[in-house]
Write a protein that holds these residues in place. Sequence first.
Motif, PDB file in Angstrom:
ATOM      1  N   UNK A  80       6.254 104.911  56.596  1.00 55.01           N
ATOM      2  CA  UNK A  80       7.353 105.529  55.848  1.00 55.01           C
ATOM      3  C   UNK A  80       8.699 104.969  56.305  1.00 55.01           C
ATOM      4  N   UNK A  81       8.850 104.764  57.613  1.00 51.04           N
ATOM      5  CA  UNK A  81      10.066 104.137  58.131  1.00 51.04           C
ATOM      6  C   UNK A  81      10.169 102.706  57.621  1.00 51.04           C
ATOM      7  N   UNK A  82       9.056 101.998  57.604  1.00 51.30           N
ATOM      8  CA  UNK A  82       9.048 100.624  57.100  1.00 51.30           C
ATOM      9  C   UNK A  82       9.544 100.580  55.660  1.00 51.30           C
ATOM     10  N   UNK A  83       9.067 101.513  54.838  1.00 52.01           N
ATOM     11  CA  UNK A  83       9.480 101.542  53.432  1.00 52.01           C
ATOM     12  C   UNK A  83      10.981 101.760  53.300  1.00 52.01           C
ATOM     13  N   UNK A  84      11.552 102.585  54.132  1.00 51.06           N
ATOM     14  CA  UNK A  84      13.006 102.814  54.063  1.00 51.06           C
ATOM     15  C   UNK A  84      13.761 101.528  54.367  1.00 51.06           C
ATOM     16  N   UNK A  85      13.288 100.802  55.358  1.00 46.31           N
ATOM     17  CA  UNK A  85      13.947  99.533  55.682  1.00 46.31           C
ATOM     18  C   UNK A  85      13.795  98.521  54.548  1.00 46.31           C
ATOM     19  N   UNK A  86      12.611  98.440  53.951  1.00 44.43           N
ATOM     20  CA  UNK A  86      12.404  97.498  52.850  1.00 44.43           C
ATOM     21  C   UNK A  86      13.326  97.811  51.680  1.00 44.43           C
ATOM     22  N   UNK A  87      13.502  99.082  51.378  1.00 46.23           N
ATOM     23  CA  UNK A  87      14.376  99.456  50.263  1.00 46.23           C
ATOM     24  C   UNK A  87      15.832  99.149  50.576  1.00 46.23           C
ATOM     25  N   UNK A  88      16.241  99.307  51.816  1.00 44.70           N
ATOM     26  CA  UNK A  88      17.595  98.911  52.198  1.00 44.70           C
ATOM     27  C   UNK A  88      17.776  97.409  52.031  1.00 44.70           C
ATOM     28  N   UNK A  89      16.748  96.646  52.410  1.00 39.81           N
ATOM     29  CA  UNK A  89      16.826  95.187  52.312  1.00 39.81           C
ATOM     30  C   UNK A  89      16.926  94.720  50.875  1.00 39.81           C
ATOM     31  N   UNK A  90      16.308  95.449  49.970  1.00 38.14           N
ATOM     32  CA  UNK A  90      16.177  95.007  48.583  1.00 38.14           C
ATOM     33  C   UNK A  90      17.524  94.700  47.923  1.00 38.14           C
ATOM     34  N   UNK A  91      18.569  95.433  48.274  1.00 40.00           N
ATOM     35  CA  UNK A  91      19.859  95.241  47.626  1.00 40.00           C
ATOM     36  C   UNK A  91      20.810  94.331  48.359  1.00 40.00           C
TER      37      UNK A  91
END
Length: 314
Positions: free
Chosen positions: A248-259
């Motif tokens: 779940x923490x990984x997903x938050x980081x990936x979504x931050x990276x996306x933009x």
Amino acid sequence: MLLLPLLASAAVLKEESLQRLLDQGRHEELEREARQTGGDQGLAAQLLARLARAGAGEFDALIELGEQCVQQFAQSAACHYALGSALGMEAQSGGVLRAMRLVGRVKDSLARAVELDPAMFEARSSLQLVYLLVPAIAGGSVDKAGQLERAVRDSQPEVARLLRARLAAHAKQWEQAEAELAAIRLGEQRSFQLEVLNAWAGLARHWMKQGQHARARARFEQLAQQLPLLAQPQYQLGRIAADERQHELALRHYERARGLGGAAQLPIDHRVGVAHMDLGDKERARQALQRFVQDKRATRNNLEDARKRLKELG
């Protein structure tokens, strides 16, 4: 693959407006302006803009454009660099045999770019990677990779630090590699920043294999503060969290990276799909992986893994 005083480096493109668009990753605008510019700068810029958005099956046409650039402007470092980049991307996408057939041309194109413009960071950096990653039988050479570093030790000290860090990592001298990277002043040159981040990512992979996730996380948290507009630090923090099964923490980081800057070159949807699979969310995993397999810039290995996972999901 450049306006940093600390590096005393030359821009790939001498036309400032084209170089600015290249640095900012505004590739569609770059291609439009390059068509109006013409000359070696226009041709090289068109090729680099199209390469940034190209995928497997599209590189042959871009190699032809690079060959035209070199034939028309034989003394243009930008043309030789752009051709070498196109050849290199085809080599990476076409499998081992194709790579072995092309590596000599990649090396020759990049070496000619360095010869014509010794201050061009991208060409020197890419050539060193070829020497370090390719087997000796195919033209790899640690000695030549070292020569590229020694040639700029005085004139481009920050570039030299990065090149020394790679040499140390290649020799598995991890503490020396870390010391060299930590001493680098990142400046404002995006292409240089990205290559430094790639070197840190390699070191982070070593740390994770050693179970030193806290060490890797601390470094990329610092880099995320230093380079808040770039996607790579957040993406790497996601990879570190995922390796610790904190999905779940990984997903938050990936979504931050996306933009953030450079996100299009990262396999974010692949990693998002893997994280959702590990969390047991099959539908979200399927959606992310289906998006990923439509990305023409995806690497062969990542595509194979994504397609395998989609079959598992049914």
